[in-house]
Each structure stands twice: as structure tokens, then as C-alpha cells.
Enzyme design. Structure first.
Site, PDB file in Angstrom:
ATOM      1  N   PHE A   7       4.242  10.015  40.705  1.00  0.00           N
ATOM      2  CA  PHE A   7       4.474   9.513  42.060  1.00  0.00           C
ATOM      3  C   PHE A   7       4.616   8.002  42.035  1.00  0.00           C
ATOM      4  O   PHE A   7       3.863   7.324  41.329  1.00  0.00           O
ATOM      5  CB  PHE A   7       3.281   9.835  42.980  1.00  0.00           C
ATOM      6  CG  PHE A   7       3.149  11.286  43.338  1.00  0.00           C
ATOM      7  CD1 PHE A   7       4.032  11.894  44.224  1.00  0.00           C
ATOM      8  CD2 PHE A   7       2.113  12.036  42.809  1.00  0.00           C
ATOM      9  CE1 PHE A   7       3.885  13.221  44.569  1.00  0.00           C
ATOM     10  CE2 PHE A   7       1.957  13.372  43.157  1.00  0.00           C
ATOM     11  CZ  PHE A   7       2.843  13.970  44.033  1.00  0.00           C
ATOM     12  N   ASP A   8       5.549   7.484  42.808  1.00  0.00           N
ATOM     13  CA  ASP A   8       5.587   6.048  43.070  1.00  0.00           C
ATOM     14  C   ASP A   8       4.483   5.789  44.079  1.00  0.00           C
ATOM     15  O   ASP A   8       4.239   6.609  44.963  1.00  0.00           O
ATOM     16  CB  ASP A   8       6.954   5.640  43.630  1.00  0.00           C
ATOM     17  CG  ASP A   8       7.039   4.150  43.896  1.00  0.00           C
ATOM     18  OD1 ASP A   8       6.559   3.364  43.051  1.00  0.00           O
ATOM     19  OD2 ASP A   8       7.577   3.769  44.943  1.00  0.00           O
ATOM     20  N   LYS A   9       3.794   4.671  43.964  1.00  0.00           N
ATOM     21  CA  LYS A   9       2.671   4.377  44.858  1.00  0.00           C
ATOM     22  C   LYS A   9       3.126   4.096  46.286  1.00  0.00           C
ATOM     23  O   LYS A   9       2.765   4.803  47.214  1.00  0.00           O
ATOM     24  CB  LYS A   9       1.853   3.193  44.330  1.00  0.00           C
ATOM     25  CG  LYS A   9       0.655   2.852  45.235  1.00  0.00           C
ATOM     26  CD  LYS A   9      -0.043   1.590  44.801  1.00  0.00           C
ATOM     27  CE  LYS A   9       0.711   0.349  45.134  1.00  0.00           C
ATOM     28  NZ  LYS A   9       0.687  -0.116  46.505  1.00  0.00           N
ATOM     29  N   THR A  12       4.814   6.596  49.010  1.00  0.00           N
ATOM     30  CA  THR A  12       4.677   7.984  48.587  1.00  0.00           C
ATOM     31  C   THR A  12       3.203   8.379  48.660  1.00  0.00           C
ATOM     32  O   THR A  12       2.829   9.252  49.427  1.00  0.00           O
ATOM     33  CB  THR A  12       5.228   8.193  47.160  1.00  0.00           C
ATOM     34  OG1 THR A  12       6.576   7.700  47.125  1.00  0.00           O
ATOM     35  CG2 THR A  12       5.221   9.657  46.768  1.00  0.00           C
ATOM     36  N   ILE A 160       3.126   5.410  39.352  1.00  0.00           N
ATOM     37  CA  ILE A 160       3.757   4.173  38.886  1.00  0.00           C
ATOM     38  C   ILE A 160       3.775   3.175  40.035  1.00  0.00           C
ATOM     39  O   ILE A 160       3.841   3.555  41.202  1.00  0.00           O
ATOM     40  CB  ILE A 160       5.198   4.399  38.350  1.00  0.00           C
ATOM     41  CG1 ILE A 160       6.089   5.036  39.419  1.00  0.00           C
ATOM     42  CG2 ILE A 160       5.179   5.223  37.074  1.00  0.00           C
ATOM     43  CD1 ILE A 160       7.552   5.082  39.040  1.00  0.00           C
TER      44      ILE A 160
END
Length: 177
Positions: A7-9, A12, A160
Site C-alpha cells: 500500500f502507498d501510505k 490509501t 511504501i
């Protein structure tokens, strides 16, 4: 067949709407001056953290000045000239590498804020560090539940982010990653 998910932080796992949480005067004691300079620099930036600073200044009715020679420095921050003086706003790398200033005197304060999951931007002139602006993007209510559900199914979950390691670890911990 999925074994892992990344997951992108921002936006998200988190709400994607960062807010100013802390303003600390270092060389200048006036927090409004720190925000006024930071917002004046960030007014021309399109970064979500920049938006949070400008919005905060507007909500607090703090005057935002025009910055000339504005330059976004990817991965570092921004610089510009306000009222004939050059200012920098960004991370440690910007302050050390571009502004050529030492950050040892503020390191403890910066680290404490980062450990709380906040992104810290350092405001400096060409001569000294003027202040700190901390911004936080809060985790979505559903993120921890979603991560736990995926992990229960045997799926490894990763995150990430462009944030520094301390901020990333704080958010990852809140999400159960």
C-alpha cells in the site's frame, strides 16, 4: 494466489488530507511568523503538505506574502525569496545540503515529532534555522482492520512512502504493518 500486497501510505492508508499539528519557533519566537514565511513559500507548491500549511495560515488569518524565484527541489523541499530575503522550507537534506546549515540543535525536537507520525519541515533563512512546522496525515479508520484481515488470510502487507523512516514506522504501527 496473492502472497503480498503493498500500500502507498498517503491517501490509501491515511486520509490524504494532512493538517498542521505543531509550529515551533527556533530562531524566531513568533509562531505566526514561522507560518507566514512557510505559507508564503508553499503557496506556489502543489504538494499536499504545502496545501495544509497554506490552508492553516488562511484559517488563522495570517498574511501570506509573494515569494519570487520559487523553486521546488524534489525530495528536499522548496526555496524562494520573500521581501528580499532567501528562505528554505523542507527536510534535513535541504537544510544541510542546499542551505548549508547544521541541524544538530533541532534534531531532538524533529525526531520527537517524527516518532509521533508527523512530517517535519524545517524553515531556514540563508543564515539560520528559524522554525519547524509539523504536519500529520491521520490514518483512515478502516486501515488497521483491512491490514489485519489481509494478514489473517496469510497475505504479507507492506507500505511504501516518501516520508522518513520514523514517520513511516509510526504510521505502519498504527496500521498494524
Amino acid at each position: 494466489k496473492i502472497k503480498a500486497i503493498v500500500f502507498d501510505k498517503t491517501g490509501t492508508l491515511t486520509k490524504g488530507k494532512p493538517e498542521v499539528t505543531d509550529i515551533i519557533g527556533v530562531f524566531v519566537s513568533d509562531e505566526d511568523e514561522v507560518i507566514a514565511l512557510a505559507a508564503s513559500l508553499e503557496k506556489l507548491s502543489e504538494h499536499p503538505l504545502a496545501e495544509a500549511i497554506v490552508k492553516y495560515a488562511q484559517e488563522e488569518s495570517i498574511a501570506i506574502n509573494e515569494a519570487s524565484n520559487f523553486r521546488a527541489i524534489p525530495g528536499h523541499g522548496v526555496e524562494g525569496i520573500i521581501s528580499g530575503n532567501k528562505y528554505y522550507l523542507g527536510n534535513r537534506k535541504l537544510i544541510m545540503d542546499i542551505a548549508s546549515l547544521k541541524v544538530e540543535g533541532i534534531e531532538r525536537k524533529v525526531r520527537r515529532l517524527e516518532e509521533e507520525g508527523k512530517t517535519v519541515m524545517i524553515l531556514a533563512s540563508g543564515q539560520e534555522i528559524l522554525g519547524l512546522v509539523a504536519v500529520a496525515d491521520t490514518i483512515k479508520e478502516t486501515s488497521a482492520e483491512t491490514v489485519a484481515s489481509l494478514q489473517k488470510r496469510g497475505i504479507a502487507v507492506y507500505m511504501i512512502t516518501g516520508d522518513n523512516q520514523r514517520t513511516a514506522q509510526a504510521i505502519a504501527k498504527q496500521a498494524g504493518i
